[in-house]
Design a protein around this motif. Structure first.
Motif, PDB file in Angstrom:
ATOM      1  N   GLU A  19      -2.657   4.507  -5.206  1.00  0.00           N
ATOM      2  CA  GLU A  19      -4.025   4.888  -4.843  1.00  0.00           C
ATOM      3  C   GLU A  19      -3.996   6.221  -4.113  1.00  0.00           C
ATOM      4  O   GLU A  19      -3.157   6.448  -3.245  1.00  0.00           O
ATOM      5  CB  GLU A  19      -4.656   3.816  -3.950  1.00  0.00           C
ATOM      6  CG  GLU A  19      -4.928   2.531  -4.682  1.00  0.00           C
ATOM      7  CD  GLU A  19      -5.685   1.535  -3.824  1.00  0.00           C
ATOM      8  OE1 GLU A  19      -6.668   0.981  -4.319  1.00  0.00           O
ATOM      9  OE2 GLU A  19      -5.287   1.335  -2.670  1.00  0.00           O
ATOM     10  N   THR A  68       1.065  -1.010 -12.092  1.00  0.00           N
ATOM     11  CA  THR A  68       0.646  -0.612 -10.753  1.00  0.00           C
ATOM     12  C   THR A  68       0.295   0.869 -10.734  1.00  0.00           C
ATOM     13  O   THR A  68       0.807   1.657 -11.523  1.00  0.00           O
ATOM     14  CB  THR A  68       1.757  -0.867  -9.718  1.00  0.00           C
ATOM     15  OG1 THR A  68       2.892  -0.075 -10.046  1.00  0.00           O
ATOM     16  CG2 THR A  68       2.145  -2.326  -9.672  1.00  0.00           C
ATOM     17  N   TRP A 119      -0.053   1.241  -3.196  1.00  0.00           N
ATOM     18  CA  TRP A 119      -0.046   0.815  -4.591  1.00  0.00           C
ATOM     19  C   TRP A 119      -1.024  -0.325  -4.796  1.00  0.00           C
ATOM     20  O   TRP A 119      -1.258  -1.126  -3.902  1.00  0.00           O
ATOM     21  CB  TRP A 119       1.361   0.367  -4.991  1.00  0.00           C
ATOM     22  CG  TRP A 119       2.330   1.496  -4.975  1.00  0.00           C
ATOM     23  CD1 TRP A 119       3.068   1.920  -3.907  1.00  0.00           C
ATOM     24  CD2 TRP A 119       2.628   2.372  -6.045  1.00  0.00           C
ATOM     25  NE1 TRP A 119       3.816   3.005  -4.264  1.00  0.00           N
ATOM     26  CE2 TRP A 119       3.573   3.300  -5.573  1.00  0.00           C
ATOM     27  CE3 TRP A 119       2.199   2.465  -7.363  1.00  0.00           C
ATOM     28  CZ2 TRP A 119       4.087   4.310  -6.380  1.00  0.00           C
ATOM     29  CZ3 TRP A 119       2.720   3.466  -8.167  1.00  0.00           C
ATOM     30  CH2 TRP A 119       3.655   4.372  -7.669  1.00  0.00           C
ATOM     31  N   ARG A 120      -1.588  -0.396  -6.003  1.00  0.00           N
ATOM     32  CA  ARG A 120      -2.464  -1.510  -6.354  1.00  0.00           C
ATOM     33  C   ARG A 120      -2.159  -1.965  -7.767  1.00  0.00           C
ATOM     34  O   ARG A 120      -1.684  -1.183  -8.600  1.00  0.00           O
ATOM     35  CB  ARG A 120      -3.933  -1.119  -6.234  1.00  0.00           C
ATOM     36  CG  ARG A 120      -4.394  -0.110  -7.263  1.00  0.00           C
ATOM     37  CD  ARG A 120      -5.859   0.278  -7.022  1.00  0.00           C
ATOM     38  NE  ARG A 120      -6.291   1.222  -8.030  1.00  0.00           N
ATOM     39  CZ  ARG A 120      -7.162   0.947  -8.992  1.00  0.00           C
ATOM     40  NH1 ARG A 120      -7.720  -0.238  -9.055  1.00  0.00           N
ATOM     41  NH2 ARG A 120      -7.492   1.855  -9.872  1.00  0.00           N
ATOM     42  N   PRO A 167       0.851  -1.194   0.000  1.00  0.00           N
ATOM     43  CA  PRO A 167       0.000   0.000   0.000  1.00  0.00           C
ATOM     44  C   PRO A 167       0.885   1.243   0.000  1.00  0.00           C
ATOM     45  O   PRO A 167       1.963   1.211   0.586  1.00  0.00           O
ATOM     46  CB  PRO A 167      -0.780  -0.111   1.309  1.00  0.00           C
ATOM     47  CG  PRO A 167      -0.701  -1.558   1.683  1.00  0.00           C
ATOM     48  CD  PRO A 167       0.596  -2.056   1.141  1.00  0.00           C
TER      49      PRO A 167
END
Length: 92
Positions: free
Chosen positions: A84, A81, A65-66, A63
């Protein structure tokens, strides 16, 4: 603007700072050696909101990142990626 190869995240950060910072960097292509295992540090030092990762294994980013998309091509994984951004409700 094409930067060319930079060997590590601290070198990339220094290169950016010498040129006025990371403003305007939207996309990073990360293709370190396949044995690389420092994704958390690399992503933390990345100014862009979108990073395309090439690796010998599937990468699960930390996190915030997703994964947008992950594909395997033979022995290579390409992982898109995105950082967020917290919603307004989450920041209050």
């Amino acid at each position: 603007m094409s930067v060319g190869p930079i060997d590590d995240a601290p070198s990339a950060a220094a290169w950016l700072e010498a040129r006025g910072g990371a403003a305007g960097i939207d996309l990073v292509f990360a293709d370190p050696p396949y044995a690389f295992d420092g994704w958390s540090a690399l992503l933390a030092a990345t100014p862009a909101a979108l990073v395309v990762i090439e690796s010998d294994r599937e990468v699960v980013p930390p996190p915030p990142w997703r994964v947008l998309r992950s594909r395997r091509y033979g022995t290579t994984f390409v992982v898109f990626t995105e950082r967020e951004v917290p919603s307004a409700a989450e920041t209050m």
